[in-house]
Design a protein around this motif. Sequence first.
Motif, short mmCIF file in Angstrom:
data_model
loop_
_atom_site.label_atom_id
_atom_site.label_comp_id
_atom_site.label_asym_id
_atom_site.label_seq_id
_atom_site.Cartn_x
_atom_site.Cartn_y
_atom_site.Cartn_z
N UNK A 159 7.77 1.44 5.83
CA UNK A 159 8.97 1.98 5.19
C UNK A 159 8.68 3.39 4.70
N UNK A 160 9.71 4.23 4.70
CA UNK A 160 9.59 5.59 4.16
C UNK A 160 10.61 5.73 3.04
N UNK A 161 10.13 6.20 1.88
CA UNK A 161 11.01 6.37 0.72
C UNK A 161 10.83 7.79 0.20
N UNK A 162 11.94 8.50 0.05
CA UNK A 162 11.89 9.87 -0.46
C UNK A 162 11.88 9.81 -1.99
N UNK A 163 10.95 10.52 -2.62
CA UNK A 163 10.75 10.38 -4.07
C UNK A 163 11.27 11.55 -4.90
N UNK A 164 11.82 12.58 -4.30
CA UNK A 164 12.16 13.79 -5.05
C UNK A 164 13.25 13.63 -6.09
N UNK A 165 14.29 12.93 -5.77
CA UNK A 165 15.50 12.95 -6.62
C UNK A 165 15.64 11.75 -7.55
N UNK A 166 14.64 10.87 -7.60
CA UNK A 166 14.79 9.67 -8.41
C UNK A 166 13.60 9.51 -9.35
N UNK A 167 13.81 8.76 -10.41
CA UNK A 167 12.71 8.44 -11.32
C UNK A 167 11.77 7.45 -10.62
N UNK A 168 10.56 7.36 -11.13
CA UNK A 168 9.57 6.42 -10.56
C UNK A 168 10.10 4.99 -10.61
N UNK A 169 10.78 4.65 -11.68
CA UNK A 169 11.31 3.30 -11.83
C UNK A 169 12.37 3.00 -10.77
N UNK A 170 13.25 3.96 -10.50
CA UNK A 170 14.28 3.77 -9.47
C UNK A 170 13.67 3.67 -8.08
N UNK A 171 12.63 4.47 -7.82
CA UNK A 171 11.94 4.39 -6.52
C UNK A 171 11.31 3.01 -6.38
N UNK B 26 0.85 -1.18 0.00
CA UNK B 26 0.00 0.00 0.00
C UNK B 26 0.89 1.24 0.00
N UNK B 27 0.67 2.12 -0.96
CA UNK B 27 1.44 3.35 -1.06
C UNK B 27 0.64 4.51 -0.50
N UNK B 28 1.22 5.21 0.46
CA UNK B 28 0.59 6.39 1.06
C UNK B 28 1.53 7.57 0.88
N UNK B 29 0.97 8.76 0.97
CA UNK B 29 1.77 9.96 0.85
C UNK B 29 0.94 11.08 0.26
N UNK B 30 1.51 12.27 0.23
CA UNK B 30 0.75 13.42 -0.25
C UNK B 30 0.54 13.40 -1.75
N UNK C 247 5.53 7.38 0.63
CA UNK C 247 6.32 8.09 -0.38
C UNK C 247 6.38 9.56 0.02
N UNK C 248 7.53 9.94 0.50
CA UNK C 248 7.73 11.27 1.06
C UNK C 248 8.25 12.21 -0.03
N UNK C 249 7.77 13.45 -0.01
CA UNK C 249 8.22 14.45 -0.98
C UNK C 249 8.14 15.84 -0.35
N UNK C 250 8.79 16.79 -0.98
CA UNK C 250 8.78 18.17 -0.48
C UNK C 250 7.59 18.94 -1.05
N UNK C 251 7.26 20.03 -0.39
CA UNK C 251 6.20 20.92 -0.87
C UNK C 251 6.57 21.44 -2.27
N UNK C 252 7.85 21.77 -2.47
CA UNK C 252 8.28 22.29 -3.78
C UNK C 252 8.01 21.27 -4.89
#
Length: 171
Positions: free
Chosen positions: A149-161, A8-12, A103-108
């Motif tokens: 688990x927490x994964x930051x998604x800002x700096x990677x492609x969807x495939x790498x995440x 299950x993927x959660x996040x903003x 899936x964590x990300x920044x406001x920017x």
Amino acid sequence: MAEKRNIFLVGPMGAGKSTIGRHLAEQLHMEFYDSDQEIERRSGADIGWVFDVEGEEGFRIREERMIGELSEMQGIVLATGGGAIKSRETRNRLSARGIVVYLETTIEKQLARTQRDKRRPLLQTDDPRSVLERLAEERNPLYQEVADFVVHTDEQSAKLVANQIVKLIGM
């Protein structure tokens, strides 16, 4: 063969749940579902219309029911709506029925990824940044609470995440 666990993927909004979820499901040979898309498909109306007619409360009732039903399935990847975790019932179901990845990300990044998207009712405002900041303050602790688990998604492609998630969960 061991039964596949649900993911299950959660996040903003704008974290990449749907895009990453599709890659993840493909990689793991699992079915992919997006709770918002399922609500639209089954109701025959888009999320904006549901918000307009039933308000956020009406939408959240539909969302809780939909996630309850989808999370009973086995071996799926489910992208949840950004506000789904507001429901304690939903949080409990997700925790009990699968692996939860925040899936964590920044406001920017959220602003950049959602700026042209007219399908997000909560962002149809003159000041989307303040809306996203308010939602982050309210929801980020809930994402943390429910996450395995927490994964930051800002700096990677969807495939790498997706690859990173596969390694983290050991599937």
